[in-house]
Design an enzyme around this catalytic site. Structure first.
Site, short mmCIF file in Angstrom:
data_model
loop_
_atom_site.label_atom_id
_atom_site.label_comp_id
_atom_site.label_asym_id
_atom_site.label_seq_id
_atom_site.Cartn_x
_atom_site.Cartn_y
_atom_site.Cartn_z
N ALA A 94 -2.71 -11.75 -0.16
CA ALA A 94 -3.27 -10.90 -1.22
C ALA A 94 -4.28 -11.70 -2.03
O ALA A 94 -3.98 -12.81 -2.48
CB ALA A 94 -2.15 -10.39 -2.13
N ALA A 95 -5.47 -11.14 -2.22
CA ALA A 95 -6.52 -11.84 -2.97
C ALA A 95 -6.09 -12.03 -4.42
O ALA A 95 -5.53 -11.13 -5.05
CB ALA A 95 -7.81 -11.04 -2.91
N PHE A 96 -6.33 -13.22 -4.94
CA PHE A 96 -6.05 -13.50 -6.34
C PHE A 96 -7.04 -12.76 -7.23
O PHE A 96 -8.23 -12.63 -6.91
CB PHE A 96 -6.20 -15.00 -6.60
CG PHE A 96 -4.90 -15.75 -6.58
CD1 PHE A 96 -4.58 -16.64 -7.58
CD2 PHE A 96 -3.99 -15.56 -5.55
CE1 PHE A 96 -3.38 -17.34 -7.56
CE2 PHE A 96 -2.80 -16.24 -5.51
CZ PHE A 96 -2.48 -17.15 -6.53
N ASP B 210 10.48 -0.47 -7.65
CA ASP B 210 10.43 -1.75 -8.37
C ASP B 210 9.17 -1.86 -9.22
O ASP B 210 8.40 -2.82 -9.12
CB ASP B 210 10.50 -2.89 -7.35
CG ASP B 210 10.66 -4.25 -8.00
OD1 ASP B 210 11.32 -4.32 -9.05
OD2 ASP B 210 10.14 -5.24 -7.46
N GLU C 118 -0.32 -4.27 -15.28
CA GLU C 118 -1.33 -5.04 -16.01
C GLU C 118 -2.60 -4.23 -16.21
O GLU C 118 -2.90 -3.32 -15.44
CB GLU C 118 -1.66 -6.34 -15.26
CG GLU C 118 -0.51 -7.33 -15.21
CD GLU C 118 -0.94 -8.67 -14.62
OE1 GLU C 118 -2.16 -8.96 -14.57
OE2 GLU C 118 -0.06 -9.43 -14.21
N GLN D 261 11.66 -14.32 -5.40
CA GLN D 261 11.59 -14.63 -3.98
C GLN D 261 10.39 -15.54 -3.70
O GLN D 261 9.48 -15.66 -4.52
CB GLN D 261 11.51 -13.34 -3.16
CG GLN D 261 12.73 -12.44 -3.38
CD GLN D 261 12.78 -11.25 -2.45
OE1 GLN D 261 12.39 -11.33 -1.29
NE2 GLN D 261 13.25 -10.13 -2.95
N GLU E 20 11.63 -8.59 -0.25
CA GLU E 20 10.24 -8.14 -0.26
C GLU E 20 9.70 -8.16 1.16
O GLU E 20 10.02 -9.04 1.95
CB GLU E 20 9.39 -9.04 -1.17
CG GLU E 20 9.76 -8.90 -2.64
CD GLU E 20 8.75 -9.56 -3.55
OE1 GLU E 20 7.67 -9.92 -3.06
OE2 GLU E 20 9.04 -9.71 -4.74
#
Length: 324
Positions: free
Chosen positions: A137-139, A206, A211, A17, A54
């Site tokens: 959203a912060a990277f 989902d 990570e 998406q 989403e």
């Protein structure tokens, strides 16, 4: 993220998406997920989890839920309302994205970008007339600076209409998981129990990968990412999300104590969520039925732990104090 000037926009490659990479004036970056529909619209009962839209508000709520549970493993997320003309179109890069902007029959500015699903004119994202809400959203730091590894979640779903995953067919599946090196010792397996409770409270089915930071080896915590398919239905509690918990029958002591604290009050976890979400720029982030659902699901999770203690006939076997 909620107020800094946007200096550059491009579409994020990959994924099913549309997502945009936002460059901010201070050099920071954020991942933008746009609002597609109203908060009243819930996941349709006949839709599979892997074809659901989403939700930008789910990302915002998931970040705050992670903090309230004491995990602090989710990158910061904030809501923001954009002017699509000045803050997206005029600073966007890439003809593949720019050529998808158009004016709808209702005179609203729309675009759809290019992605695996829902990126066409019939699934366009439209402003009112060019105002659009979304989540920022912060990277995470660059993988060159802080290397990460993506792991296939052992309780991953099949993502198939008819086929079931191994864990859905084998109630002793946890024994198989424990034979893998990363789950045989250390904190990782208990982190997955935390993640199961976390996902269950928001109804997130989902969870296919997770990570970790490689620099800490097996002593690192999991990172909580990508919660756009959470908070889809407030009227349904998907018990299979708790499969790691009821198949392994272990839970971190600090997590259990936190859940019990919310259960005993005086304020419920839903009450706390309502308070913190009221501070976001796009509040109300969640409607009342979803807040009520979080409280209901917390009670269910505690009941699962109680059943495990009764099954194992030992509190110490189920509730593990690993120092985290």
């Amino acid at each position: 993220m909620a107020t800094l000037k946007i200096v550059h926009v491009e579409q994020k490659e990959g994924g099913t998406q549309l997502k945009l990479i936002i460059d901010l004036e201070n050099g920071g970056q954020a991942l933008f997920k746009p609002m597609r529909f109203s908060r009243e619209q819930q996941t349709l009962p006949n839709h599979f989890y892997f074809v659901d839209y989403e939700r930008h508000n789910a990302e915002i709520a998931a970040f705050h839920l992670d903090r309230l549970l004491g995990f602090r493993r989710a990158p910061p997320v904030a809501g923001r309302t954009l002017n699509m003309t000045t803050e997206l179109y005029l600073v966007a890069e890439g003809e593949a994205l720019l050529k998808t902007f158009f004016i709808s029959p209702a005179n609203n500015l729309c675009f759809h970008g290019k992605c695996g699903y829902y990126c066409d004119t019939s699934h366009a994202i439209c402003g009112h007339p060019d105002t659009l809400e979304g989540s920022f959203a912060a990277f995470l730091p660059s993988a060159l600076l802080v290397p990460r590894k993506a792991w296939r979640h052992p309780w991953r779903r099949s993502y198939h209409k008819r086929r079931k995953a191994k864990w859905e067919l084998d109630m002793d599946y946890c024994d198989t998981v424990k034979k893998q090196q990363q789950y045989s010792s250390g904190r990782r397996l208990l982190d997955l129990m935390d993640m199961a409770v976390y996902d269950f409270l928001m109804g997130n089915m989902d969870r296919h990968h997770y990570e970790t930071l490689t620099v800490f080896g097996n002593d690192t915590s999991t990172i909580h990412l990508d919660h756009g398919r959470g908070f889809g239905r407030s009227d349904h509690d998907e018990l299979s999300i708790l499969a790691p918990l009821y198949q392994c029958c272990i839970i971190r002591q600090s997590t259990l104590e936190r859940l019990i604290d919310f259960y005993n009050g005086p304020k419920s976890i839903g009450d706390h969520m309502e308070e913190v979400l009221a501070l976001d720029a796009v509040q109300p982030v969640l409607l009342k039925p979803h807040l009520t659902a979080i409280d209901r699901r917390l009670r269910i999770a505690l009941h699962v732990v109680k059943n495990c203690v009764q099954k194992k006939e030992s509190y110490e076997t189920v509730v593990i104090n690993d120092g985290f």
